[in-house]
Enzyme design. Structure first.
Site, mmCIF file in Angstrom:
data_model
loop_
_atom_site.group_PDB
_atom_site.id
_atom_site.type_symbol
_atom_site.label_atom_id
_atom_site.label_comp_id
_atom_site.label_asym_id
_atom_site.label_seq_id
_atom_site.Cartn_x
_atom_site.Cartn_y
_atom_site.Cartn_z
ATOM 1 C CE LYS A 116 35.510 -49.707 -37.775
ATOM 2 N NZ LYS A 116 35.091 -48.662 -36.973
ATOM 3 C CE LYS A 218 37.123 -46.881 -44.940
ATOM 4 N NZ LYS A 218 35.851 -47.103 -43.978
ATOM 5 C CE LYS A 221 39.354 -41.610 -37.792
ATOM 6 N NZ LYS A 221 38.215 -41.412 -36.959
HETATM 7 P P1 TYM Z 1 34.840 -42.068 -38.668
HETATM 8 O O1 TYM Z 1 35.135 -41.581 -37.425
HETATM 9 O O2 TYM Z 1 35.437 -43.419 -39.317
HETATM 10 O O3 TYM Z 1 34.748 -40.939 -40.162
HETATM 11 C C1 TYM Z 1 34.415 -39.634 -39.680
HETATM 12 C C2 TYM Z 1 34.006 -39.167 -41.082
HETATM 13 O O4 TYM Z 1 35.009 -39.250 -42.194
HETATM 14 C C3 TYM Z 1 34.465 -39.957 -43.343
HETATM 15 N N1 TYM Z 1 35.641 -40.814 -43.959
HETATM 16 C C4 TYM Z 1 35.774 -40.585 -45.206
HETATM 17 N N2 TYM Z 1 35.466 -39.841 -46.185
HETATM 18 C C5 TYM Z 1 36.175 -40.139 -47.448
HETATM 19 N N3 TYM Z 1 36.903 -40.729 -47.617
HETATM 20 C C6 TYM Z 1 37.429 -41.603 -46.628
HETATM 21 N N4 TYM Z 1 38.480 -42.745 -46.762
HETATM 22 C C7 TYM Z 1 36.968 -41.617 -45.312
HETATM 23 N N5 TYM Z 1 37.189 -42.348 -44.118
HETATM 24 C C8 TYM Z 1 36.419 -41.774 -43.333
HETATM 25 C C9 TYM Z 1 33.368 -40.813 -42.636
HETATM 26 O O5 TYM Z 1 32.626 -41.090 -43.575
HETATM 27 C C10 TYM Z 1 32.820 -39.722 -41.622
HETATM 28 O O6 TYM Z 1 31.842 -39.110 -42.202
HETATM 29 N N6 TYM Z 1 29.986 -44.006 -37.690
HETATM 30 C C11 TYM Z 1 30.852 -42.691 -37.753
HETATM 31 C C12 TYM Z 1 30.904 -41.551 -36.851
HETATM 32 C C13 TYM Z 1 29.493 -41.563 -36.357
HETATM 33 C C14 TYM Z 1 28.522 -40.457 -36.997
HETATM 34 C C15 TYM Z 1 27.547 -40.326 -36.257
HETATM 35 C C16 TYM Z 1 28.675 -39.750 -38.185
HETATM 36 C C17 TYM Z 1 28.919 -41.786 -35.209
HETATM 37 N N7 TYM Z 1 27.523 -41.052 -35.014
HETATM 38 C C18 TYM Z 1 26.435 -39.690 -36.492
HETATM 39 C C19 TYM Z 1 27.493 -39.283 -38.588
HETATM 40 C C20 TYM Z 1 26.260 -39.044 -37.790
HETATM 41 C C21 TYM Z 1 32.326 -43.115 -38.133
HETATM 42 O O7 TYM Z 1 32.908 -43.934 -37.821
HETATM 43 O O8 TYM Z 1 33.152 -42.014 -38.761
#
Ligand code: TYM
Length: 358
Positions: A116, A218, A221
């Site tokens: 990032k 991957k 967003k």
């Molecule tokens: P975020 O907002 O990027 O994504 C949310 C969830 O979606 C999953 N994900 C995917 N799974 C499969 N294939 C993909 N291409 C894909 N893109 C995203 C992510 O793995 C996630 O589960 N850091 C985290 C948010 C967060 C969090 C937490 C998660 C903050 N605090 C505590 C768990 C526990 C994030 O950026 O997810």
């Protein structure tokens, strides 16, 4: 490892727009399933979102959109807890303490930060660097034992365990003295830990959904190409168009999973079909092995529309009444605060702050 902290699920999704099929199949769909067996806390992580610039109006809209997606997907906000992170100050408080537990070297190894921040690291926010400490705090402020996420979050969850373990070790005497510890075995050693060593819940055919334009990247967003992802609010025509344009290779589908090796796009589309129909890739290939993409893509499109369209409809209906969504969030936050404030009071006492219970 044995531990006696009661099982609890926590997970979060960033309100950064373009909520996509990877988020749904890799995470949200699992959130829904875990409600049957666990007490669950699901959070819209707005504090995380601002580690990179967010337009304020868009951010507010996106917070409500993710909340609507949770509910429309089947999360029960009455039975479980749904809220946005910034309403529970305990997340930021514990994150500060974790800033003082985690080591610079640990965070420097985080691949997500490297991706990032890109080449211009000097200009990345400090928040982006310390992001994983806040994530550890999100989880541990509820002493959550299980965290459903996509594959890309695995490294962050390992860091969460490292932070929990270092805290438990650094303060083990004090934890025992205050009677706040829970006996747990770490390797061969018996310690009195305060925080659980959280288990990631990762897996299934959609743990890592790939871009529809490039099966080695991957689905994300932030991909500049809209064609790379199905977003939760896409209508049937858009979903059809995106799958029609999805990259493939010239061969027919294999009849065994091994035949998907070296064919990232085919592997991804078969994985999507498997996740949407709640089976596995080998069963999908039993049905479609030998088929050309000209037959498989329409079947996948039909399935995706059937599963996504009703969620999108409900999301739209919910988003038409922002006050209702805000009420869900503030009620959830109240319940979350009750748990989180208790943990922060314990931690303050463990650390040696005065007035922790005041
Ligand atoms: P975020 O907002 O990027 O994504 C949310 C969830 O979606 C999953 N994900 C995917 N799974 C499969 N294939 C993909 N291409 C894909 N893109 C995203 C992510 O793995 C996630 O589960 N850091 C985290 C948010 C967060 C969090 C937490 C998660 C903050 N605090 C505590 C768990 C526990 C994030 O950026 O997810």
């Amino acid at each position: 490892m044995s531990q006696t902290i009661p099982e609890r699920v926590f997970s979060g999704v960033q309100p950064t727009g373009n909520l996509h099929l990877g988020n749904y199949l890799g995470a949200i769909k699992k959130f829904v399933a875990l409600q049957e067996s666990h007490d669950c806390i699901y959070c819209v992580v707005d504090l995380h979102a601002i580690t990179v610039w967010q337009d304020p109006d868009e951010l507010a809209r996106n917070i409500r959109e993710v909340t609507a997606a949770f509910i429309a997907s089947g999360i029960d906000a009455e039975k479980h807890i749904v809220f946005n992170q910034s309403q529970v100050a305990a997340h930021a408080e514990l994150a500060w303490i974790f800033n003082c537990v985690a080591r610079m070297g640990w965070l420097s190894r985080m691949t997500q930060f490297k991706e990032k921040a890109g080449k211009n690291r000097e200009n990345a926010s400090v928040g982006l660097f310390s992001y994983p400490n806040l994530m550890a705090s999100d989880i541990l402020v509820y002493r959550a034992t299980h965290v459903p996420v996509g594959e890309d979050q695995k490294q962050h969850l390992e860091l969460t365990r490292d932070i929990a373990q270092k805290f438990n070790n650094d303060y083990s005497d004090r934890i025992a003295q205050l009677g706040l510890g829970v006996p747990m075995a770490v390797g061969d050693e018996a310690v009195n830990g305060y925080f659980p060593l959280t288990e990631p819940v990762i897996g299934g055919p959609a743990a890592r959904v790939m871009s529809l334009r490039d099966g080695t990247k991957k689905m994300s967003k932030s991909d500049p190409s809209d064609l790379s992802r199905i977003v939760m609010t896409d209508d049937a025509d858009t979903i059809t168009k995106k799958f029609r344009k999805a990259k493939t290779d010239p061969d027919a589908l294999p009849s065994e999973v091994e035949g998907l090796q070296g064919r990232p796009e085919a592997d991804n589309l078969v994985g999507l079909y498997a996740a949407l129909s709640e089976t596995d890739k080998s069963l999908v290939l039993k049905e479609f092995g030998g088929s050309e993409f000209s037959r498989f893509k329409p079947a996948l499109t039909e399935l995706a529309v059937e599963k996504i369209a009703p969620i999108a409809d409900t999301m739209r209906r919910l988003q038409a009444d922002p006050a209702e969504i805000d009420a869900v969030l503030s009620k959830g936050a109240e319940r979350a605060r009750e748990i989180a404030n208790g943990v922060v009071a314990d931690v303050k006492e463990i650390v040696g702050f005065v007035g922790a219970r005041g």
